[in-house]
Design an enzyme around this catalytic site. Structure first.
Site, short mmCIF file in Angstrom:
data_model
loop_
_atom_site.label_atom_id
_atom_site.label_comp_id
_atom_site.label_asym_id
_atom_site.label_seq_id
_atom_site.Cartn_x
_atom_site.Cartn_y
_atom_site.Cartn_z
N CYS A 97 -1.93 3.94 1.77
CA CYS A 97 -2.92 4.87 2.55
C CYS A 97 -3.09 6.22 1.82
CB CYS A 97 -2.30 5.05 3.88
SG CYS A 97 -2.54 3.98 5.02
N ASP A 108 -2.56 -2.79 -11.13
CA ASP A 108 -1.37 -2.75 -10.47
C ASP A 108 -0.55 -2.07 -11.37
OD1 ASP A 108 0.43 -4.95 -8.27
OD2 ASP A 108 1.45 -3.97 -10.00
N ASN A 140 0.65 -11.66 -0.25
CA ASN A 140 2.06 -11.97 0.17
C ASN A 140 1.92 -11.29 1.53
OD1 ASN A 140 2.61 -12.97 -2.41
ND2 ASN A 140 3.08 -10.71 -3.10
N THR A 198 6.25 -6.35 -0.45
CA THR A 198 6.98 -5.30 -0.77
C THR A 198 6.21 -3.83 -0.16
OG1 THR A 198 6.13 -4.89 -2.71
CG2 THR A 198 8.23 -6.08 -2.73
N HIS A 223 -2.99 -6.23 1.38
CA HIS A 223 -3.78 -6.26 -0.03
C HIS A 223 -3.71 -7.55 -0.49
CE1 HIS A 223 0.73 -5.28 -0.55
NE2 HIS A 223 0.52 -6.19 -1.83
N HIS A 264 -3.93 -9.38 -4.35
CA HIS A 264 -3.72 -9.27 -5.81
C HIS A 264 -4.88 -10.29 -6.45
CE1 HIS A 264 0.83 -8.01 -5.74
NE2 HIS A 264 0.65 -8.39 -4.63
P1 AMP Z 1 3.30 -6.96 -2.77
O1 AMP Z 1 4.81 -7.28 -3.20
O2 AMP Z 1 2.49 -7.97 -2.48
O3 AMP Z 1 3.60 -6.18 -1.41
O4 AMP Z 1 2.56 -6.13 -3.89
C1 AMP Z 1 2.82 -4.77 -3.98
C2 AMP Z 1 2.29 -4.53 -5.35
O5 AMP Z 1 1.97 -3.21 -5.67
C3 AMP Z 1 3.36 -4.83 -6.70
O6 AMP Z 1 2.77 -5.92 -7.44
C4 AMP Z 1 3.65 -3.50 -7.27
O7 AMP Z 1 3.68 -3.48 -8.76
C5 AMP Z 1 2.43 -2.53 -6.80
N1 AMP Z 1 2.52 -1.40 -6.60
C6 AMP Z 1 3.27 -0.61 -6.39
N2 AMP Z 1 3.15 0.81 -6.26
C7 AMP Z 1 2.13 0.98 -6.90
C8 AMP Z 1 1.14 2.03 -7.36
N3 AMP Z 1 1.73 3.43 -7.11
N4 AMP Z 1 0.23 1.84 -7.90
C9 AMP Z 1 -0.19 0.49 -8.25
N5 AMP Z 1 0.47 -0.58 -7.82
C10 AMP Z 1 1.60 -0.33 -7.28
ZN ZN Z 2 -1.37 2.12 4.84
#
Ligand code: AMP
Ligand code: ZN
Length: 116
Positions: free
Chosen positions: A7, A30, A89, A97, A102, A104
C-alpha cells in the site's frame, strides 16, 4: 492499509523501481529478483490474498486488471514474445510473505517445469 508495504509503495510513500502504474495497479521490480526479469503486479486496493479476492465485490475487475497489467509489463520488459511465468503465492503454505495480493512475473530465462 496501515503498515502494508505494498500500500505504501502504491501511494508513493516508499520508493520502488516502477515499470508502470495506472489508477488500479502498479508494477515494480522485485527487490530480490529470482530471474533476469522479476516484477510484482500489485492492485492499488488492499486485498490480502487470493481467498480475499474471491470475497471482494471488485474481485472480478481486479483479477482482469492484474492480467492486463501482466501483458503490458511483459511488452514493456521485452518478454512478451518468448514468454514468462505468472505466480501468485497464497497464504503460509503458498509462501506468501506480504499480505497484499500480488502476482510475480518472471522471465528473461527459459524456465524449467519444476513443480509446475
Ligand atoms: P511473496 O513471497 O509472494 O509474498 O512475495 C513478496 C515479494 O516482495 C518477494 O519476492 C520480495 O522480494 C518482494 N519485496 C519485498 N519488499 C519489497 C520492496 N520494498 N520492493 C520490491 N519488492 C519487495
Ligand atoms: Zn496493502
Amino acid at each position: 492499509m496501515a503498515d502494508c508495504i505494498f500500500c505504501k509503495i502504491a501511494q508513493g510513500e516508499i520508493p520502488a523501481n516502477i515499470v508502470f502504474e495506472n489508477e488500479q495497479v502498479i508494477v515494480f521490480h522485485d527487490i530480490k529478483p529470482a530471474a533476469p526479469v522479476h516484477v510484482l503486479i500489485v492492485p492499488k486496493k488492499h486485498i490480502s490474498d487470493a481467498m480475499a479476492l474471491d470475497q471482494d465485490a471488485d474481485g472480478p475487475a481486479i483479477a482482469w486488471v492484474l492480467f492486463q497489467a501482466a501483458a503490458e509489463a511483459a511488452r514493456l520488459l521485452g518478454v512478451d514474445k518468448k514468454g514468462f511465468r505468472l505466480i501468485n503465492n497464497c497464504g503460509k503454505d503458498g509462501g506468501q510473505t506480504i499480505d497484499h495480493i500480488h502476482m510475480h512475473l518472471i522471465g528473461g530465462i527459459t524456465l524449467g517445469e519444476g513443480l509446475i
